[in-house]
Design a protein around this motif. Structure first.
Motif: not given
Length: 441
Positions: A288-299
């Protein structure tokens, strides 16, 4: 089938199966890993390979599931007539009487192959896994822990390891007698009478310690030299292959393979993760600090199906927005924390399959040439959604063995690159290096 195969194997999860493929291929034995029992045409495509694997899901299944499915799987592997047939376990050996029972798999294998005894090899110094006097040790970051004190494996959400003595651990899963053998060089053996002579053991199952390269070579020699007595069926981690490779090199049976071309950088990749490991959490945060987009998913939405359609639409929208902006999305159900989730293997299966479908949609919609899956159980179910029937090694990662980049061969005839990463495997920069093709050698 008579192709002079060195070894056939069944991996109890997909990431572990690629670990074996990496060890064999880099060791000089071209290997194909199938995702299900292949047809004749699929086998013919890889007739040049000298090792054949079958990636499985038994690590997350019950003994009853094993009794129903493993006999047919082992029988198919037996028809390949390989020098050895390996039931591949995780190098952390995490399992229980109720889930991923290595003891039950051992029983079924011995019965299928009509064997009275076999060998078990778990230690793999290449992966920083060591067995000594039957106890398993594993590294975490810069320290080595006994497995029942390991910061991650002692608290594993599905199969926590509370016993480091693997003979005792297996005794809770099978009534088969198991004896521990500790290979030692002469200088140590002269001072210690606790290690039995490796050639004098007669228990049905022999747990052979591997704690350094010398003991690994001794174990490999024992397996090869006693294969007629033991039979082809053996159990353990990729330490089995690393040990055998020592002996096969000594016998002059191996030729070095040509180095694979370096990985080309990709502007965008996509990652899905069902791992709760702190290692994967650090990798997500670094990415995420290197340009990725984190997307949290509802388990729980994925596990139960409640509000599943809305959750899938939300996640796809966020991931698509990231890709259209030139970012690489990471879809994750946890970031190191112990999530409050519904339990049950069926629920976990649903999560893996849903993550796989999400990854398949993103790959096809944006023509992605490289993707990744984090988490052993997640990988096992995710690949089914990606139309993959076989994997071969694309690029080994020497700094993090056990997490190679593979070439995925689809039933439709296309190919793409995929990395299957166990939860604890890899440096913090793993996902960023995977995107940029900058893994260090």
């Amino acid at each position: 089938m008579n192709r002079d195969l060195f070894i056939s194997y069944y991996g109890d999860d997909f990431t572990g199966s690629t670990d074996v493929m990496e060890a064999l291929t880099t060791g000089g034995i071209e290997t194909v890993l199938f995702t299900s029992i292949p047809g004749e045409k699929q086998l013919e495509k890889f007739k040049h390979c000298k090792a054949v694997g079958l990636a499985g899901i038994s690590r997350s299944q019950t003994p009853e599931w094993m009794s129903e499915h493993l006999p047919a799987i082992f029988s198919w592997l037996w028809t390949l007539d390989a020098r050895f047939c390996h039931y591949k376990t995780c190098s952390t050996f995490d399992s229980s009487p109720e889930k991923g029972s290595i003891g039950r798999a051992l029983e079924i294998g011995l019965e299928t192959f009509s064997q009275k005894r076999t060998a078990i090899v778990v230690g793999a110094p290449q992966l920083r896994r060591f067995t000594y006097f039957g106890n398993l040790f594993a590294a975490y970051r810069n320290e080595v822990y006994r497995i029942d004190r390991h910061p991650v494996m002692s608290r594993h959400p599905a199969t926590p390891m509370h016993e480091a003595d693997l003979v005792k651990h297996l005794s809770r899963q099978t009534d088969l007698p198991i004896e521990n053998l500790t290979p030692m060089d002469s200088s140590v053996a002269a001072k210690c009478d606790l290690a039995p002579d490796i050639g004098q053991a007669h228990a049905p199952s022999l747990l052979i310690d591997v704690y350094d390269r010398l003991s690994q070579a001794i174990a490999g020699g024992y397996l090869e030299e006693n294969k007629q007595d033991l039979g082809p069926f053996i159990v353990g981690s990729s330490g089995v292959e690393y040990a055998l490779l020592h002996k096969w090199r000594e016998l002059g049976l191996l030729q070095p393979l040509a180095a694979s071309p370096p990985l080309a950088p990709q502007s965008r990749i996509a990652v899905v993760s069902g791992s709760c490991s702190p290692t994967t959490a650090r990798q997500i945060e670094t990415a995420e600090n290197r340009g990725f987009k984190g997307v949290a998913v509802d388990f729980n939405a994925l596990a139960t199906g409640v509000d599943l359609k809305q959750e899938v639409e939300r996640v796809l929208q966020m991931a698509s927005t990231a890709l259209e902006a030139g970012q690489s999305p990471i879809l994750y159900t946890a970031k190191g924390e112990a999530v409050d989730t519904v339990s049950g293997s069926k629920n976990l299966d649903c999560v893996g399959k849903s993550l796989g479908r999400l990854l398949a949609i993103l790959k096809d919609r944006y023509n992605l040439q490289r993707v990744a899956v984090a988490g052993g159980d997640t990988s096992s179910h995710a690949l089914a959604a990606l139309d993959i029937f076989a994997l071969t090694l694309r690029h080994a990662i020497p700094t993090t063995p056990g997490s190679p980049v593979c070439t995925a061969h689809t039933r439709g005839g296309s190919e793409f690159e995929i990395a299957l990463k166990g939860g604890q495997i890899g440096n913090d920069t793993y996902f960023a290096d995977l995107r940029d093709g900058t893994f260090k050698h």
